[in-house]
Each structure stands twice: as structure tokens, then as C-alpha cells.
Design a protein around this motif. Structure first.
Motif, short mmCIF file in Angstrom:
data_model
loop_
_atom_site.label_atom_id
_atom_site.label_comp_id
_atom_site.label_asym_id
_atom_site.label_seq_id
_atom_site.Cartn_x
_atom_site.Cartn_y
_atom_site.Cartn_z
N GLN A 32 0.81 -1.19 0.00
CA GLN A 32 0.00 0.00 0.00
C GLN A 32 0.86 1.26 0.00
OE1 GLN A 32 -2.27 -0.37 3.55
NE2 GLN A 32 -2.51 -2.55 3.31
N ASN A 33 0.33 2.33 -0.62
CA ASN A 33 0.97 3.65 -0.55
C ASN A 33 2.49 3.56 -0.68
OD1 ASN A 33 -1.50 4.84 -0.13
ND2 ASN A 33 -1.31 4.76 2.09
N SER A 34 2.95 3.07 -1.83
CA SER A 34 4.37 2.77 -2.00
C SER A 34 5.17 4.03 -2.31
CB SER A 34 4.55 1.74 -3.11
OG SER A 34 3.90 0.55 -2.77
N PRO A 259 0.72 -3.26 10.19
CA PRO A 259 1.56 -3.59 9.03
C PRO A 259 2.30 -2.37 8.50
CG PRO A 259 -0.75 -3.44 8.39
CD PRO A 259 -0.72 -3.36 9.89
N GLY A 260 3.40 -2.63 7.86
CA GLY A 260 4.18 -1.54 7.27
C GLY A 260 5.65 -1.87 7.28
N HIS A 261 6.26 -1.93 8.47
CA HIS A 261 7.65 -2.35 8.54
C HIS A 261 7.79 -3.75 7.95
CE1 HIS A 261 11.72 -2.90 9.99
NE2 HIS A 261 11.35 -4.02 10.59
N TYR A 298 8.09 -3.80 3.79
CA TYR A 298 6.77 -3.97 3.17
C TYR A 298 6.32 -2.70 2.48
CZ TYR A 298 1.86 -5.44 2.78
OH TYR A 298 0.62 -5.77 2.32
N SER A 299 5.94 -1.66 3.24
CA SER A 299 5.43 -0.43 2.64
C SER A 299 5.49 0.71 3.65
CB SER A 299 3.99 -0.62 2.18
OG SER A 299 3.36 0.62 1.96
N VAL A 300 6.18 1.78 3.28
CA VAL A 300 6.27 2.95 4.15
C VAL A 300 4.91 3.60 4.33
CG1 VAL A 300 7.23 5.27 4.37
CG2 VAL A 300 8.69 3.40 3.61
N GLY A 301 4.14 3.71 3.24
CA GLY A 301 2.81 4.30 3.35
C GLY A 301 1.91 3.54 4.30
#
Length: 356
Positions: A32-34, A259-261, A298-301
Motif C-alpha cells: 500500500q501507498n508505496s 503492518p508496514g515495517h 513492506y510499505s512505508v505508506g
């Protein structure tokens, strides 16, 4: 003292986050939000003939150290552990840790020895074998704050397998909880056994699992990890969290999917003491709050979305896997700090993306 074996019910329940907090773009399935973020490449080291003495050199005293007994050698990975455990002794110099002031009192010396024992790479050394090292070993796990946070301990003995991450222990009437894995030592295990053992081992994400298998074997504890972060080395964990949660661990502990890191990063919210254990999701470095985007898996956003959702939780403490612990005056201060942090990071990473 016998190890507590009373079970805590682990059940999923509906989301506690209101839709009003989902102002940012709703993610679709997958990443998400890459935002574009520079990452450190993996480089395979090859030893040349000229480096045959590298091992011997690496264990030598760095020139940035103050004269005296304690010193940091060249194997330091700049994990920051010693600098927050014993700030009276250690600082950052030349991109790594160093002793800037030798301990001058018994308390400072104890802090320095605790940092020595917790260093994941054994990079802290002394010119003379410390005669009081056994006394320092007996202090682990270390109470964080016996008045404000009774029953919460820092385990020390950080592991290089988890990049120097901290591990914590919560003493709980329904079964103690070990948060992430310290390096396994039988000495530490015996001390934890005296406090009631370990009923649950909560793994915040896939990076900080270290010696989880040895701790599981020692205490026959129930390991908990989100299924999104299960790898071959954690395939045998007893409880795999599925979906977006949140989940309950008894009546006073909430597991929050952040989620994210990594895809399966999860924070533990200990409601009675208003503590959020964040793993690598959110931490405090010497420079301030950070999500360490450079090491994002994974994704910073998505990670920023997850930080934003923490505004709805009533906590005053952030205890991260890396870096310093944070105590807020109240939930209002916590929300103001997090809100400003998220907005600043969104603006920064959006601007970086637009340049590319």
C-alpha cells in the motif's frame, strides 16, 4: 517459584479503530501507498589477502574511546543499545559507539557492565577482566520503573540475530509474557523462572525472533506471531494470528496489527499500565521519533497508516524493540506528537516520490 501455566484466552474481535481515521488513501490488497525510499543494499563481503588480520584489528580499541578500562571495539554495529542503557558512559563518535567518560561511581559502573552484557556483538570490553561481572549478571532482567511500571522488565542480552533488538518481560497473574527474544542464556532463564517463567512469547514481527526456539523449549511457552511474518524458522510457532485483528490476550492485553515495517508487524498494548510495545513499527532514536524507512520490508505508506491509527489508543508509554523508551505526559501529548510526526513524514516521502 513455580512457573505459571494458567491459560489466557486468545480471541479476535472487531476493530477498535473508527472509520474517521481512515482519511488517507484506502489500501487495496498487497503493498500500500508505496513511497520511494532509499534502502541499504545487501553487499556480500569478500576478504582480501590484505585483510587477513581483520579479526584481530576489529577487536581492538577504537581511537574515539576515552582513556581507561571500558572501551568499544571496531565490531560495533551502531545499534544504540549501550548509549541508552548507560548514557553517562557511552556516546556516538565516528559512526559507532564509544566511551566518552569512564564510570566514576558504583552506579555508573553497573550501568556500563549491563550495557556490556547486552551488547549484541560483544563489542564492549574492558582492559582488565571485571571482578564484579557476576553481580551485574544477577541484575537481569532489569525493572524498567518499579513505581510507574511495576512488573515490566528489560531482559537485556540483546541478540545479533535480531539486529540488537530489546526484549521485555511482563509479569502477569494469568501467565507471564516475553516480548520478542533475547539471546538465550541459562543464567537469564533461571532468573526469569524465579519471576514465574514464561507462559506466552509474543513476537512482534519476523526480524526479532532470535532464539525463540530455545526459549520455547526451555519454558514450553505458547509463541504468538502474525501469519504474514511466518518464515521457515518460525513455522512451528504455536499461535499464528490471521487477518487484521485486533486480538485479545485475556482481558487487559490487546494485540494491534500494524503492518508496514513488515506485513505481519503487531504491537502489544498493555492496557493497565498504558504501554504500547511497538517492536520495529515505531521507535525513538537519538534524533527523534522514527519508522526507520530505510529498513522497511513492506510499505512505508502502510506503516504511516498504522501509526496514524494509534491515535485512537489510550497509552502513555512507547517501548520499542530498538532505541529509547518514551513516556508522554498524557494521551493528548501522545496524539499531538504522533499526529505531527505522521503529517511530516507523509509530506517528506510524497515529495521524495515526486522527484523520481
Amino acid at each position: 517459584m513455580a512457573m505459571s501455566t494458567k491459560a489466557i484466552n486468545l480471541a479476535s474481535f472487531s476493530s477498535v479503530f473508527p472509520s474517521s481515521l481512515d482519511k488517507l488513501n484506502k489500501p487495496s490488497k498487497g503493498v500500500q501507498n508505496s513511497f520511494w525510499v532509499p534502502r541499504i543494499p545487501l553487499v556480500k563481503a569478500v576478504q582480501s589477502p590484505a585483510e587477513s588480520d581483520t579479526g584481530r584489528w576489529a577487536k581492538q580499541r577504537r581511537p574515539q574511546n576515552a582513556d581507561g578500562d571500558f572501551f568499544v571495539d571496531h565490531t560495533c554495529i551502531d545499534c544504540d543499545t549501550c548509549r541508552w542503557m548507560a548514557p553517562q558512559v557511552f556516546t556516538r563518535a565516528g559512526g559507532m559507539s564509544a566511551v566518552y567518560k569512564q564510570p566514576t561511581c558504583k552506579q555508573d559502573r553497573l550501568k556500563a557492565l549491563q550495557a556490556l552484557l547486552s551488547c549484541p556483538t560483544n563489542s564492549i570490553r574492558t582492559e582488565v577482566p571485571p571482578p564484579d561481572i557476576l553481580e551485574a549478571q544477577k541484575t537481569f532482567p532489569i525493572p524498567i520503573d518499579e513505581k510507574k511500571l511495576p512488573g515490566v522488565y528489560h531482559c537485556g542480552y540483546h541478540s545479533s540475530k535480531s539486529y540488537g533488538a530489546s526484549s521485555y518481560l511482563i509479569i502477569h497473574p494469568d501467565g507471564n509474557i516475553l516480548i520478542d527474544s533475547p539471546k538465550f542464556t541459562e543464567r537469564l532463564a533461571r532468573k526469569i523462572e524465579e519471576l514465574g517463567g514464561v507462559c506466552y512469547m509474543f513476537l512482534t514481527h519476523k526480524d526479532d525472533v532470535a532464539d525463540h526456539g530455545k526459549w520455547s523449549k526451555r519454558f514450553s511457552c505458547n509463541r504468538i506471531l502474525h501469519s504474514g511474518d511466518v518464515k521457515a524458522c518460525t513455522a512451528d510457532v504455536e499461535t499464528k494470528l490471521d487477518g487484521n485483528g485486533p486480538w485479545r490476550l485475556g482481558q487487559d492485553i490487546m494485540l494491534i496489527h500494524t503492518p508496514g515495517h513488515t506485513e505481519g508487524s503487531v504491537c502489544l498494548f498493555y492496557m493497565p499500565l498504558k504501554i504500547l510495545f511497538t517492536g520495529d513499527h515505531l521507535l525513538m532514536r537519538e534524533s527523534g521519533l522514527d519508522i526507520v524507512a530505510m529498513y522497511n520490508r513492506y510499505s512505508v505508506g502502510t506503516q504511516l497508516d498504522s501509526v496514524k491509527r494509534l491515535l485512537d489508543l489510550d497509552f502513555n508509554w512507547i517501548i520499542p524493540g530498538h532505541g529509547r523508551r518514551i513516556e508522554f505526559k498524557d494521551v493528548g501529548e501522545k496524539n499531538a506528537v504522533l499526529e505531527a510526526f505522521v503529517e511530516e513524514k507523509y509530506a517528506h516521502y510524497s515529495s521524495v516520490k515526486n522527484k523520481w
